[in-house]
Design a protein around this motif. Structure first.
Motif, mmCIF file in Angstrom:
data_model
loop_
_atom_site.group_PDB
_atom_site.id
_atom_site.type_symbol
_atom_site.label_atom_id
_atom_site.label_comp_id
_atom_site.label_asym_id
_atom_site.label_seq_id
_atom_site.Cartn_x
_atom_site.Cartn_y
_atom_site.Cartn_z
ATOM 1 N N ARG A 88 -35.622 -4.775 -7.188
ATOM 2 C CA ARG A 88 -36.978 -5.364 -7.144
ATOM 3 C C ARG A 88 -37.061 -6.517 -8.145
ATOM 4 O O ARG A 88 -37.579 -7.579 -7.831
ATOM 5 N N ALA A 89 -36.516 -6.324 -9.356
ATOM 6 C CA ALA A 89 -36.543 -7.385 -10.368
ATOM 7 C C ALA A 89 -35.728 -8.597 -9.919
ATOM 8 O O ALA A 89 -36.154 -9.745 -10.115
ATOM 9 N N THR A 90 -34.582 -8.369 -9.300
ATOM 10 C CA THR A 90 -33.762 -9.482 -8.791
ATOM 11 C C THR A 90 -34.513 -10.239 -7.706
ATOM 12 O O THR A 90 -34.540 -11.471 -7.703
ATOM 13 N N LEU A 91 -35.141 -9.509 -6.804
ATOM 14 C CA LEU A 91 -35.913 -10.147 -5.738
ATOM 15 C C LEU A 91 -37.074 -10.947 -6.327
ATOM 16 O O LEU A 91 -37.354 -12.065 -5.878
ATOM 17 N N GLU A 92 -37.738 -10.405 -7.332
ATOM 18 C CA GLU A 92 -38.830 -11.124 -8.006
ATOM 19 C C GLU A 92 -38.321 -12.441 -8.594
ATOM 20 O O GLU A 92 -38.966 -13.478 -8.448
ATOM 21 N N ARG A 93 -37.168 -12.393 -9.255
ATOM 22 C CA ARG A 93 -36.618 -13.601 -9.872
ATOM 23 C C ARG A 93 -36.214 -14.627 -8.817
ATOM 24 O O ARG A 93 -36.416 -15.833 -9.001
ATOM 25 N N LEU A 94 -35.639 -14.172 -7.707
ATOM 26 C CA LEU A 94 -35.255 -15.103 -6.648
ATOM 27 C C LEU A 94 -36.468 -15.756 -5.991
ATOM 28 O O LEU A 94 -36.421 -16.930 -5.603
ATOM 29 N N ALA A 95 -37.561 -15.013 -5.845
ATOM 30 C CA ALA A 95 -38.761 -15.533 -5.187
ATOM 31 C C ALA A 95 -39.609 -16.393 -6.118
ATOM 32 O O ALA A 95 -40.459 -17.156 -5.655
ATOM 33 N N ASP A 96 -39.379 -16.302 -7.420
ATOM 34 C CA ASP A 96 -40.181 -17.032 -8.406
ATOM 35 C C ASP A 96 -39.924 -18.532 -8.288
ATOM 36 O O ASP A 96 -38.791 -18.992 -8.382
ATOM 37 N N SER A 97 -40.984 -19.294 -8.103
ATOM 38 C CA SER A 97 -40.838 -20.739 -7.943
ATOM 39 C C SER A 97 -40.799 -21.484 -9.270
ATOM 40 O O SER A 97 -40.523 -22.685 -9.298
ATOM 41 N N ASP A 98 -41.055 -20.786 -10.371
ATOM 42 C CA ASP A 98 -41.140 -21.459 -11.670
ATOM 43 C C ASP A 98 -39.943 -21.227 -12.576
ATOM 44 O O ASP A 98 -40.007 -21.535 -13.758
ATOM 45 N N THR A 99 -38.841 -20.674 -12.066
ATOM 46 C CA THR A 99 -37.686 -20.428 -12.922
ATOM 47 C C THR A 99 -36.440 -21.048 -12.301
ATOM 48 O O THR A 99 -36.370 -21.272 -11.088
ATOM 49 N N CYS A 100 -35.446 -21.286 -13.144
ATOM 50 C CA CYS A 100 -34.196 -21.861 -12.629
ATOM 51 C C CYS A 100 -33.377 -20.815 -11.876
ATOM 52 O O CYS A 100 -32.445 -21.163 -11.153
ATOM 53 N N THR A 101 -33.707 -19.522 -12.024
ATOM 54 C CA THR A 101 -33.000 -18.482 -11.271
ATOM 55 C C THR A 101 -33.603 -18.277 -9.885
ATOM 56 O O THR A 101 -33.031 -17.581 -9.059
ATOM 57 N N GLY A 102 -34.772 -18.885 -9.632
ATOM 58 C CA GLY A 102 -35.402 -18.773 -8.322
ATOM 59 C C GLY A 102 -34.627 -19.545 -7.270
ATOM 60 O O GLY A 102 -33.857 -20.468 -7.575
ATOM 61 N N ILE A 103 -34.828 -19.182 -6.034
ATOM 62 C CA ILE A 103 -34.079 -19.776 -4.925
ATOM 63 C C ILE A 103 -34.323 -21.286 -4.816
ATOM 64 O O ILE A 103 -33.468 -22.022 -4.332
#
Length: 126
Positions: A88-103
């Motif tokens: 869930r945390a990985t999916l949250e980070r991938l979906a986040d538009s404000d971080t460099c780890t986002g998709i």
């Protein structure tokens, strides 16, 4: 980022969620999705099956990244509660538009999918 095999776990959780949704429908019956057979049972004449492949290697353009972000956000909202906390945390980070780890910012993002279409025709008896 995250444990290897995330895509397989997301696919499994999506399948489980879809099966649970179907189980709640009136007169629901679990079945193997043999589309040509199901079309024939519905009185149609199966006329073909074709698969379409989409392969967009990295680096992805922004429109493909935005599509993936919407998809990941929808997955998070629909099946996030079915995932282990780490996934869930990985999916949250991938979906986040404000971080460099986002998709939207990952240089290694790619898009590979297959869509299969089954066709049938109606034959009216005279």
């Amino acid at each position: 980022m995250g444990r290897p095999g995330l895509q397989a776990r997301l696919d499994a959780a999506s399948e489980d969620a879809f099966g649970d949704m179907r189980d709640q429908l009136p007169r629901s019956v679990r079945t193997v999705e043999d589309w040509p057979a199901m079309l024939a049972r519905a009185g149609l004449i199966p006329s073909g099956t074709r698969s379409f492949f989409t392969d967009l290697p990295s680096p992805l353009g922004m429109s493909a990244r935005e599509h993936l972000q919407m998809y990941l956000t929808r997955l998070r909202d629909q099946i996030g509660d079915r995932l282990e906390p780490e996934d869930r945390a990985t999916l949250e980070r991938l979906a986040d538009s404000d971080t460099c780890t986002g998709i939207l910012g990952r240089p290694d993002a790619f898009y590979l999918t297959a869509t299969t279409v089954h066709t049938a025709r109606f034959c009216r008896s005279f």
